[in-house]
Every structure is written in C-alpha cells, then in structure tokens.
Design an enzyme around this catalytic site. Structure first.
Site, PDB file in Angstrom:
ATOM      1  N   GLU A 115       0.826  -1.107   0.070  1.00  0.00           N
ATOM      2  CA  GLU A 115       0.008   0.089  -0.136  1.00  0.00           C
ATOM      3  C   GLU A 115       0.917   1.272  -0.014  1.00  0.00           C
ATOM      4  O   GLU A 115       1.969   1.113   0.547  1.00  0.00           O
ATOM      5  CB  GLU A 115      -1.005  -0.078   1.339  1.00  0.00           C
ATOM      6  CG  GLU A 115      -1.856  -0.942   1.331  1.00  0.00           C
ATOM      7  CD  GLU A 115      -2.990  -1.028   2.532  1.00  0.00           C
ATOM      8  OE1 GLU A 115      -3.960  -1.807   2.439  1.00  0.00           O
ATOM      9  OE2 GLU A 115      -2.409  -0.227   3.479  1.00  0.00           O
ATOM     10  N   CYS A 128       3.357   8.275   1.154  1.00  0.00           N
ATOM     11  CA  CYS A 128       4.062   7.566   2.192  1.00  0.00           C
ATOM     12  C   CYS A 128       4.052   6.257   1.460  1.00  0.00           C
ATOM     13  O   CYS A 128       2.990   5.551   1.135  1.00  0.00           O
ATOM     14  CB  CYS A 128       2.850   7.485   3.432  1.00  0.00           C
ATOM     15  SG  CYS A 128       3.525   6.069   4.556  1.00  0.00           S
ATOM     16  N   CYS A 135       7.013  -7.118   6.857  1.00  0.00           N
ATOM     17  CA  CYS A 135       8.071  -6.461   7.464  1.00  0.00           C
ATOM     18  C   CYS A 135       8.287  -7.666   8.543  1.00  0.00           C
ATOM     19  O   CYS A 135       7.772  -8.441   9.063  1.00  0.00           O
ATOM     20  CB  CYS A 135       7.405  -5.184   8.379  1.00  0.00           C
ATOM     21  SG  CYS A 135       9.139  -4.505   8.962  1.00  0.00           S
ATOM     22  N   CYS A 139       7.307  -5.208  15.279  1.00  0.00           N
ATOM     23  CA  CYS A 139       6.976  -4.271  16.583  1.00  0.00           C
ATOM     24  C   CYS A 139       5.415  -4.740  16.972  1.00  0.00           C
ATOM     25  O   CYS A 139       4.478  -4.708  15.586  1.00  0.00           O
ATOM     26  CB  CYS A 139       6.915  -3.029  15.884  1.00  0.00           C
ATOM     27  SG  CYS A 139       8.760  -2.719  15.527  1.00  0.00           S
ATOM     28  N   CYS A 142       2.343  -2.331  15.644  1.00  0.00           N
ATOM     29  CA  CYS A 142       2.170  -2.047  14.216  1.00  0.00           C
ATOM     30  C   CYS A 142       1.573  -3.153  13.411  1.00  0.00           C
ATOM     31  O   CYS A 142       1.994  -4.516  13.489  1.00  0.00           O
ATOM     32  CB  CYS A 142       3.765  -2.010  13.507  1.00  0.00           C
ATOM     33  SG  CYS A 142       3.665  -1.722  11.846  1.00  0.00           S
ATOM     34  N   CYS A 366      -0.370   6.000  10.083  1.00  0.00           N
ATOM     35  CA  CYS A 366       0.712   5.202  10.531  1.00  0.00           C
ATOM     36  C   CYS A 366       0.525   3.911  10.993  1.00  0.00           C
ATOM     37  O   CYS A 366      -0.044   3.751  12.037  1.00  0.00           O
ATOM     38  CB  CYS A 366       1.689   6.047  11.494  1.00  0.00           C
ATOM     39  SG  CYS A 366       1.735   7.610  11.030  1.00  0.00           S
TER      40      CYS A 366
HETATM   41  N1  SAH Z   1      10.061   0.216   9.679  1.00  0.00           N
HETATM   42  C1  SAH Z   1      10.136   1.836   9.632  1.00  0.00           C
HETATM   43  C2  SAH Z   1       9.101   2.235   8.822  1.00  0.00           C
HETATM   44  C3  SAH Z   1       7.756   1.831   9.100  1.00  0.00           C
HETATM   45  S1  SAH Z   1       6.455   2.639   9.964  1.00  0.00           S
HETATM   46  C4  SAH Z   1      10.172   2.144  11.036  1.00  0.00           C
HETATM   47  O1  SAH Z   1       9.771   1.284  12.126  1.00  0.00           O
HETATM   48  O2  SAH Z   1      10.534   3.202  11.322  1.00  0.00           O
HETATM   49  C5  SAH Z   1       6.561   4.381  10.467  1.00  0.00           C
HETATM   50  C6  SAH Z   1       6.330   5.009  11.806  1.00  0.00           C
HETATM   51  O3  SAH Z   1       4.974   4.553  11.939  1.00  0.00           O
HETATM   52  C7  SAH Z   1       7.300   4.227  12.466  1.00  0.00           C
HETATM   53  O4  SAH Z   1       7.669   5.040  13.614  1.00  0.00           O
HETATM   54  C8  SAH Z   1       6.517   3.253  13.280  1.00  0.00           C
HETATM   55  O5  SAH Z   1       6.842   2.754  14.487  1.00  0.00           O
HETATM   56  C9  SAH Z   1       5.108   3.881  13.289  1.00  0.00           C
HETATM   57  N2  SAH Z   1       3.902   2.970  13.610  1.00  0.00           N
HETATM   58  C10 SAH Z   1       3.628   1.680  13.608  1.00  0.00           C
HETATM   59  N3  SAH Z   1       2.717   1.379  14.017  1.00  0.00           N
HETATM   60  C11 SAH Z   1       2.048   2.223  14.357  1.00  0.00           C
HETATM   61  C12 SAH Z   1       0.763   2.514  15.033  1.00  0.00           C
HETATM   62  N4  SAH Z   1      -0.160   1.576  15.399  1.00  0.00           N
HETATM   63  N5  SAH Z   1       0.537   3.934  15.628  1.00  0.00           N
HETATM   64  C13 SAH Z   1       1.211   4.813  15.542  1.00  0.00           C
HETATM   65  N6  SAH Z   1       2.667   4.877  14.815  1.00  0.00           N
HETATM   66  C14 SAH Z   1       2.966   3.470  14.169  1.00  0.00           C
END
Ligand code: SAH
Length: 376
Positions: A115, A128, A135, A139, A142, A366
């Site tokens: 996406e 974005c 991935c 985390c 996420c 995000c």
């Molecule tokens: N893998 C990279 C880029 C992916 S996401 C990274 O982790 O930086 C971009 C941002 O969104 C990251 O800071 C991630 O931690 C955040 N993110 C992921 N899931 C989220 C959520 N459920 N709510 C808010 N931010 C989130």
C-alpha cells in the site's frame, strides 16, 4: 530427529533478511543512468528509444504508449512493455479527509500486496510508500509487523509508487486541484534499511534530475528506521543526505526491547549514537518517532528521560498518537497525558511536533497498512 550434520534450512532466516522470491521484472527505474545503454541491449530496444521512454516516464509521468507519439507507432506497445513492464496493478483505492488523503492498494507481479498513501496539504503533497511487502521487525503495535515479511520490493517497485502518486496528484479528474508531489516518506510497509540496496537505488532515482530520475529534493525525502545501526552508517556514507527518522518509542532499553524488538540487538544508546553520526556526516537534523501508547510509554518520567537523552542532540521529536490495530489491547494516550508529555519535552528545550492523524478512517494512518492480511 535428523542424524545428519546438514544445516537446518527450516530455521527462520535472520529477521531482517527477506526470503527468496521471484524477482520483479527489470524496469527502467531499476537502472542507473550510466547502465541504460547496457539495459537497452539486454532488452533488445534501441538506446534512443529507452531515452525517449525515460523522458516520458520521469518528466511527464507518462506510461501510456498511445501518448508517446515520438516512438514509431508500430513498435510503441512492445517498446514500452520492455522498458516499463507493469509492476503495480491497482487493486483498490480509498479516500478520506475530503479527498485529501488517498490510500492505494497494489498487487505486485507475484501476487504480493503493498500500500501507499497520498496526502495533500495546503503547502505540500506527500506520499507514504512501502519498501517491503510485510515487515520482519515484529513491533507489536504495528499492523504490518503482525503479518511478517513476504519479500523485499525492487527499486522500481518503490519508485513506481512515487510516480503513481505524482500522477494521481497531477490529475484533476476527481474535482481536486492539480498538485505537485513534493515529499516522500518511507513510512509505509516494511523496514527500508532491511532492503538497503533497493532503497538506496530508489533514493538515487527519486533525486536524480529528469530524465535520469524524478528530481525531488533530498531534504523532502524521509527514511524511517527501527535503528539498524550498521545500515544507518552505510546510508550516511551513500552521500544522499535524506532526512532520517528513528522509531524510538521508548527512552529506556527495558521497554524498547518489547516495543521495537530489534533493540535487543542495537540498544537505545547505540541507535542514538548512529543517528548522531548520520547528522554529523550529512548536516541533517533527524527526527525521533515516538508513538504515544496509553499507560505503556507515556509516563511523565519517560518524557523526562527522553528529554535527558536527547538534550544537545540534533534531533526533534515527532509524537504519533497510537493508531490502534485490530485486536490490539493498546490505545492512544489520553489528551491530558499527551499534553503533559509535550510540555515536559518542551520545558527541557526539546523541539516537538505532534503528527496529524490523516487517513485514520481508511486505515491509512501510520502503522495501519496491513494489506498482506487483507482479503481483497
Ligand atoms: N520500519 C520503519 C518504517 C515503518 S512505519 C520504522 O519502523 O521506522 C513508520 C512509523 O509508524 C514508525 O515510527 C512506526 O513505529 C510507526 N507506527 C507503526 N505502527 C503504528 C501505530 N499503530 N500507531 C502509530 N504509529 C505506528
């Protein structure tokens, strides 16, 4: 039990290595400008034709052979098919914020889904994008992390998301004003630094002036990482001074080990030291991403510890109200708690912004990009 001493190939690969999959077809956007003549020979197209198609693709965002009237009519389709093989097949798109936010779901040649999200603002337009299908960073807050890694994207699969966004913005069909794509953030699906070669190839293509690339400015491109320290140093050495964002989410190792599991490999101190080296080498300020999660990482003492760790560093904090993912027990911090977190950081001289919540009602915000699990 096996009695041989053969390595066990069923063991999972290191989390940040992608499993081997069929490669995407080679596409113009994969090719360094100096290698275009070789590319032309490989695909059996005259170098002049490749050059003409490059001008259409990078300067005019054009991919329709019918409109490339400078190519010989009889061969147009075949030339374009070879130079720009279709990489992203649109599956569905969703809009919200009065059409200012559009989430696009793409199917790749092997069926993988990714996406991207296009966001119009008064002064800029941002896309974005995804760097991997799924991935491997795991985390727990996420959505993408829950599905695991499917595969790395190719350089052209990354670049083509940007070209598609620029095309969408340039088109006023939806009754919206035409806009020019100005910013790119690698904050969609995937960990960009775990797909280093393809991502740095894409960064070159995005910044090279047309017709070699899209001619975007380096400072308007942000690469977000969980903190793969050796790759952060390599990125600094690449000489493409894009903006770096580090997903910290906790100032202490104990909590960060659970929120960003790769922290058990590279600790908060090591990640911040690598970000400092990046800032020093590139002259670019970096940002610290911090998703505020109610009662998990939003305590006043954690704000104080975060401020203490960042004092004197070339960093600013980007707070993201958590977007709860389906089935998650976690939710965003209460407004008063968020407010106090911001105040404590500011009181200690740390620059803070709170991320807007674009795209929430289309699960395009995000961390909500989870196409790999969707049924579409
Ligand atoms: N893998 C990279 C880029 C992916 S996401 C990274 O982790 O930086 C971009 C941002 O969104 C990251 O800071 C991630 O931690 C955040 N993110 C992921 N899931 C989220 C959520 N459920 N709510 C808010 N931010 C989130």
């Amino acid at each position: 039990m096996s009695e041989t001493s053969e390595p066990d190939t069923t063991l999972p690969l290191l989390q940040f290595q992608a499993p081997r999959r069929t490669k995407a077809p080679e596409h113009l956007a994969d090719i360094e400008p100096a290698a275009r003549v070789d590319f032309a020979a490989r695909i059996g197209v005259a170098p002049l034709r490749v050059k003409q198609v490059a001008a259409h693709y990078f300067e005019r965002l054009e991919a329709d052979p019918a409109l490339m009237t400078d190519l010989p009519a009889a061969d147009r389709d075949e030339i374009v098919e070879s130079v720009l093989p279709p990489l992203l097949q649109p599956v569905q798109s969703w809009q919200c914020d009065n059409g200012d936010t559009t989430k696009q779901l793409w199917r790749l040649h092997d069926g993988s889904l990714v996406e991207s999200v296009v966001m119009r603002y008064p002064e800029r337009a941002t896309v974005c994008i995804s760097s991997q299908a799924g991935c491997g960073m795991n985390c727990p807050f996420c959505a993408t992390g829950q599905a695991g890694l499917t595969r790395n994207l190719s350089t052209a699969e990354i670049v083509d998301q940007v070209v598609s966004a620029a095309r969408l913005l340039a088109n006023d069909a939806a009754g919206l004003e035409q806009a020019r794509l100005s910013n790119v953030v690698f904050m969609g699906m995937g960990e960009p630094l775990a797909n280093f070669a393809a991502v740095t190839g894409a960064l070159r293509r995005l910044t090279q002036p047309p017709p070699e690339g899209l001619g975007l400015s380096r400072r308007s491109i942000t690469v977000s990482t969980v903190g793969l320290v050796p790759r952060m140093d390599e990125l600094a050495d690449e000489g493409i001074a894009v903006t770096l964002a580090v997903s910290l989410h906790a100032p202490d190792d104990e909590l960060r080990n659970t929120l960003v599991p790769v922290n058990t490999r590279w600790s908060v101190s090591e990640v911040l030291a690598a970000a400092d080296r990046y800032a020093h080498k590139t002259g670019r300020r970096y940002s610290i991403e911090y998703a505020l999660i109610r009662d998990i990482n939003d305590q006043p003492w954690r704000a104080d510890l975060l401020a203490k760790r960042l004092r004197g560093r070339l960093a600013h904090v980007n707070l993201i109200p958590l977007n709860p993912t389906p089935g998650s027990k976690w939710t965003a911090s209460l407004p008063d708690v968020e407010h106090e977190f911001v105040e404590r950081l500011e009181a200690q001289g740390i620059a803070v912004t709170v991320r807007d919540t674009r795209g929430r009602d289309i699960a395009g915000a995000c961390g909500q990009l989870a196409a790999a699990r969707s049924n579409v």
